[in-house]
Design a protein around this motif. Structure first.
Motif, PDB file in Angstrom:
ATOM      1  N   ARG A   4       0.827  -1.214   0.000  1.00 32.84           N
ATOM      2  CA  ARG A   4       0.000   0.000   0.000  1.00 32.84           C
ATOM      3  C   ARG A   4       0.858   1.260   0.000  1.00 32.84           C
ATOM      4  O   ARG A   4       0.543   2.238   0.645  1.00 32.84           O
ATOM      5  N   GLY A  63      -8.689   0.685  -0.831  1.00 34.97           N
ATOM      6  CA  GLY A  63      -7.366   0.070  -0.898  1.00 34.97           C
ATOM      7  C   GLY A  63      -6.468   0.405   0.276  1.00 34.97           C
ATOM      8  O   GLY A  63      -5.498  -0.288   0.538  1.00 34.97           O
ATOM      9  N   GLY A  64      -6.748   1.498   0.984  1.00 34.62           N
ATOM     10  CA  GLY A  64      -5.936   1.899   2.121  1.00 34.62           C
ATOM     11  C   GLY A  64      -4.650   2.623   1.754  1.00 34.62           C
ATOM     12  O   GLY A  64      -3.838   2.920   2.624  1.00 34.62           O
ATOM     13  N   PHE A  65      -4.446   2.940   0.479  1.00 35.14           N
ATOM     14  CA  PHE A  65      -3.210   3.592   0.050  1.00 35.14           C
ATOM     15  C   PHE A  65      -3.066   4.982   0.665  1.00 35.14           C
ATOM     16  O   PHE A  65      -2.002   5.354   1.137  1.00 35.14           O
ATOM     17  N   THR A  68      -2.383   4.898   4.468  1.00 35.73           N
ATOM     18  CA  THR A  68      -0.975   4.571   4.705  1.00 35.73           C
ATOM     19  C   THR A  68      -0.106   5.803   4.459  1.00 35.73           C
ATOM     20  O   THR A  68       0.776   6.126   5.245  1.00 35.73           O
TER      21      THR A  68
END
Length: 118
Positions: A4, A63-65, A68
């Protein structure tokens, strides 16, 4: 894959952007234009989202990118949102997880919501 992590590149114009597999216009991977986060004093990240709430939480693509990224970002993060797309409270709607982080500012065509002061 699986980390990520995103890489960041300086963009000086819209010419030369390349459409990614997800249909997003992106700068081409070029080591000369790569930016290491935290190496410049005044950094601004415009964070995309489907909707934002008044506290800066966002609904993205899952996606949580960006969560992060925001966890280690020292600059100012901004979410752009039309007033009609602004949600009241995404936490109340149970779409915010513990790892989700809000942006500092949400900007609509009518106002700026500053979440740096809590």
């Amino acid at each position: 894959p699986g980390l990520r992590e995103m890489r960041w590149y300086r963009v000086t114009g819209f010419d030369g952007l390349v459409r990614s597999g997800l249909g997003v216009e992106e700068p081409p991977a070029n080591a000369e234009n790569e930016q290491l986060i935290g190496t410049e004093q005044r950094m601004l990240a415009i964070v995309p989202g489907l909707t934002f709430d008044k506290r800066g939480y966002r609904l993205g693509y899952g996606g949580g990118f960006y969560d992060t990224f925001l966890a280690g970002f020292d600059g100012i993060s901004v979410g752009l949102c039309r007033e009609a797309q602004l949600s009241e409270d995404l936490r109340e709607a149970c779409v915010v997880d513990q790892h989700d982080l809000p942006v500092h500012l949400v900007v609509t065509e009518k106002r700026v919501l500053d979440n740096r002061v809590r």
